[in-house]
Scaffold this active site. Structure first.
Site, PDB file in Angstrom:
ATOM      1  CD  GLU A 405      -3.057  -0.982   2.230  1.00 29.59           C
ATOM      2  OE1 GLU A 405      -4.128  -1.560   2.071  1.00 29.59           O
ATOM      3  OE2 GLU A 405      -2.775  -0.315   3.259  1.00 29.59           O
ATOM      4  CD  GLU A 477      -4.533  -6.044   2.311  1.00 28.10           C
ATOM      5  OE1 GLU A 477      -5.341  -5.331   2.964  1.00 28.10           O
ATOM      6  OE2 GLU A 477      -3.299  -5.941   2.407  1.00 28.10           O
TER       7      GLU A 477
END
Length: 818
Positions: A405, A477
């Site tokens: 991320e 995710e």
């Protein structure tokens, strides 16, 4: 060619000081520990993450026999969290700056032969270190200590440093080839290589490859050893590429994970002076723009993310517990893949993934933050170590070379990609991001898709996330923080959690150009104050921290066919719901159908045709009928009247009278006009067939039918007695290279095995024999679930765990330590 494990007989202190380095230091006052070890055992929840942040010290005495003279002595630490310095007899011999990769130190000239030597390790587990993953907040606790195996390899002066096996396949495994890069260190003249192969876990002898072929080390590389004689060695590591045709082979696959072993031997004067056996598999794993293909077959990746943490001891668990997690993922949850978020994990876990046929996406350590140049250089080293240490594993299909991320940093990520590709040209790279249209330097666009909020579609289309439609696309995710769920949350919350996972899976299955997805996450985990629910637990898992399944786990479990699954999302206690309206109740099963009975009267048979989901083979089925034909038979109603009234009553049970849709009011008006029914009649019939107030207890029975046979039955009725159930993963514990641990998953159930979701009472634990508990001896269940761990103490014999509760009969678990 000897491996000596050094997991036992360590001394530990939470406060490192320079005096620990001194060989003559009296460490009798230090704590005796065994590895794997955590620098600080912590409570299950509500603790300060600073508790494990320290600079601790470990010491161990090792006797070096004189027979080791002239040998190469390689000391390996498989995992030290997070910054470590290693001393031998007071001398600094090596250091490592990553808590998630192994490192090896050549201590051949550091040990005093025929004497006792002292290994001292300084371990810094502070989260202020200038190394990945540190630098800003992190959504997981990082713990500390020497938490993986330590061992010493004793080798000759000339030895095999590494073997990397690459495979080449023709169709269906015919005409296969094994290409291996063999790294030899300390090369001496007259040494040759011989390789042989066999299928692992089979009663086969190693078969020499190309028996007439012996790779002579004095050939092309002779000039590098021109000053060597038969008694001298080259100092450099030299790499040789050997190619062997291996004929027709069995392929490694998620359904049939066939593994092979390649043995490489160094031959000198017709004697083997070193050997190394590598486990690998023949498979072709490829990402294309329209999805993922394994051995030519398109396969939708279905996985979960896994942290490597456990209650109380953080990262420090031995082989058996690492393998147990892989078994749960494959055999209990029915998955075909796992992402090792957010760092490389234990070789024991990856070994088990190889054996089970569980695809692995592994990645470098990190979480959102990118540091300065020194930090980046360490991250690149982490990539190199990760690839070198795990590249022979058949299960690994993707290298994660981007900090999870993080923002785009092309210069940095060009280097991480180059590092991975240089060391392993056979696997693609990926990089997990949470930004759309991020710069793509990797081979696969991997994206954390948190679009779904329970009311909208399950995930974004590939075309809305990346403009480069020619590259493969994978969801890394989903869900997670979008809907945290505790085991003791109210029933409809737990059901909604499960449905959200089903919604995403169904949407991913519908989109052909999505390679697959990894849900967040396998189990709840300890996290920092900035995250979670304030108690230092992140409740994002489909299981709790002890690996007890929440309802959402069944959404994954029903996707497999090996084990019958049947779960009902409700306890059928109407008082759990606002206004006593049942809400949506779901049947989750992988059976052909489910027959529902109420007080032994058949109500309805539910099948896959009754689900709203279109793309999952097995999906949640809404329970939409509590009456069956009871009105028609018991009340002498016509079929039309009974069907209209049944629909009204069933919908009223779900949403309440005041929330009925307009179509139900139209039916009610027809019943009034045609059959002269009134509200009193409706209320009386509702109470008789659905409400159950004041009457005898209603017993619901659900039979899962597979191939015409009942394969599982679930009962729902008011409980009368509490039972404590203990599920132990193995009861024969083994003292091998270190201690063994058994996981005990504990649940409070009714007489039919249904978890009592609001049983949060304490239970008492005690052990007898050569074992001890990990964690406290009094624990409170959470949502009717909890657990403990039993650890061996170095002795063998019979042992016993006793679990007692004030409301249930005592449970005894018998254990054998061998």
């Amino acid at each position: 060619m000897e491996r000596v494990y050094l997991n036992n007989d360590w001394k530990f202190t939470e406060e490192f000081s320079e005096k620990l380095i001194d060989k003559t230091y009296d460490d009798s006052g230090l704590l005796a520990v065994r590895l794997p070890h955590t620098c600080k055992e912590v409570p299950l929840h509500y603790f300060d993450e600073k508790e494990y942040q320290m600079i601790s010290g470990y010491r161990r005495v090792i006797h070096a026999p004189k027979k080791w003279k002239g040998k190469t002595l390689l000391l390996t630490f498989e995992g030290v969290a997070h910054d470590s310095r290693v001393y031998i007899n007071g001398e600094l011999v090596g250091e490592h700056h990553c808590g998630y990769t192994a490192f090896t130190i050549d201590i051949s000239d550091k040990l005093l032969l025929g004497e006792s030597n002292v290994i001292t390790v300084r371990v810094d587990s502070n989260e202020s270190l200038n190394i990945p993953p540190f630098g800003f907040v992190i959504d997981y606790m990082t713990f500390g200590g020497i938490y993986r195996d330590v061992y010493l390899d004793v080798k000759n002066a000339t030895y095999i440093d590494d073997v990397f096996v690459m495979t080449k396949l023709a169709k269906a495994g015919a005409n296969s080839a094994a290409v291996s890069e063999v790294a030899v260190r300390g090369l001496k003249a007259g040494v040759s290589i011989r390789q042989s192969i066999r299928k692992k876990s089979a009663d086969e002898e190693f078969k020499i490859l190309d028996e007439d072929y012996l790779a002579n080390m004095n050939g092309a590389d002779k000039e590098d050893c021109k000053n060597s004689n038969e008694n001298s060695a080259c100092e450099k590591t030299k790499i040789y590429t050997l190619t062997h045709n291996t004929g027709k082979v069995d392929l490694w696959d998620v359904d049939n994970p066939v593994l092979y072993e390649l043995k490489t031997e160094l031959i000198y004067r017709e004697k083997v002076i070193d050997d190394k056996t590598v486990t690998f598999g023949y498979r072709k794993a490829v990402f294309h723009e329209d999805g993922f293909y394994l051995n030519g077959r398109k396969l939708k990746i279905r996985g979960l993310n896994r942290h490597q943490s456990y209650p109380y001891v953080g990262y420090a668990m031995p082989e058996s517990m690492q393998k147990m997690d892989a078994d749960i993922l494959k055999n209990e949850l029915g998955l075909n893949a796992v992402r090792t978020s957010h760092y490389p994990q234990s070789r024991h876990f990856i070994d088990r993934c190889d054996e089970l046929g569980l695809l692995v996406f592994t990645e470098l350590p990190g979480w959102q933050h990118i540091g300065g140049e020194e930090w980046k250089l360490q991250a690149i080293e982490n990539v190199k170590d990760m690839v070198k240490q795990y590249r022979n594993h058949a299960s690994i299909i993707l290298w994660g070379v981007r900090i999870n991320e993080s923002v785009d940093d092309d210069e940095f990520y060009e280097r991480t990609n180059a590092a991975a590709r240089a060391l392993d040209p056979t696997r693609p790279t990926g990089g997990v991001r949470c930004y759309k249209n991020s710069n793509l330097l990797e081979d696969v666009y991997t994206y954390n898709d948190f679009l779904h909020n329970g009311k909208n579609k399950g995930c974004d289309k590939k075309s809305t996330v990346t403009s480069d439609m020619s590259k493969p696309y994978l969801i890394s995710e989903y869900n997670g923080h979008m809907y945290p769920t505790k085991p003791f949350d109210w029933e409809e919350h737990r059901a909604e959690h499960a449905i959200r996972h089903a919604n995403v899976l169904d949407e991913v299955a519908a989109q052909e150009d999505i390679a697959g997805s990894f849900g967040w996450c396998m189990f709840d985990y300890n996290t920092h104050k900035d995250f979670g629910s304030g108690d230092r637990i992140c409740y994002h898992g489909v299981m709790d921290m002890f690996r007890n399944p929440k309802l959402a786990a069944a959404v994954y479990a029903i996707q497999q066919e090996e084990k019958p699954v049947l779960e009902i999302s409700s306890s059928m206690d109407i008082g759990e719901h606002p206004g006593c309206n049942r809400g949506d109740i779901y049947i989750l099963t992988n059976a052909d159908s489910v027959k529902m009975y109420k007080n032994d009267k058949f109500i309805k048979e539910f099948s896959a045709e009754d689900t709203k989901y279109e793309n999952l083979k097995h999906a949640p089925i809404l329970l939409d009928d509590y009456i069956g034909d009871a009105l028609e038979i018991g009340e002498n109603m016509s079929h039309r009247q009974a069907e209209d009234l049944k629909q009204i009553l069933n919908e009223a049970a779900r949403v309440g009278i005041n929330s009925l849709p307009r179509t139900m009011y139209l039916k009610a008006m027809r019943l009034v006009a045609r059959y002269h029914m009134n509200m009193t009649d409706a209320v009386e019939l509702y109470n008789r067939y659905i409400g159950d107030w004041g009457g005898s207890s209603t017993v619901y029975r659900f039979d899962a039918i597979k191939d015409g046979e009942v394969v599982k039955t679930v009962y729902r009725q008011p409980m009368k007695k509490v039972y404590i159930k203990a599920d132990v993963d193995h009861t024969e514990l083994s003292e091998k290279d270190t201690y063994d641990v058994a996981a005990v998953r504990i649940t409070a159930t009714d007489e039919y095995g249904n978890t009592l979701s609001f049983f949060n009472d304490p239970i008492c634990l005690s052990v007898e024999g050569p074992v001890e508990l990990i964690g406290p001896d009094i624990v409170s269940l959470s949502g009717g679930m909890g657990g403990t761990y039993i650890k061996t103490t170095g002795k063998t014999g019979k042992a016993k765990l006793t679990i007692s509760s004030g409301q249930a009969e005592t449970v005894t678990v018998n254990i054998t330590v061998v």
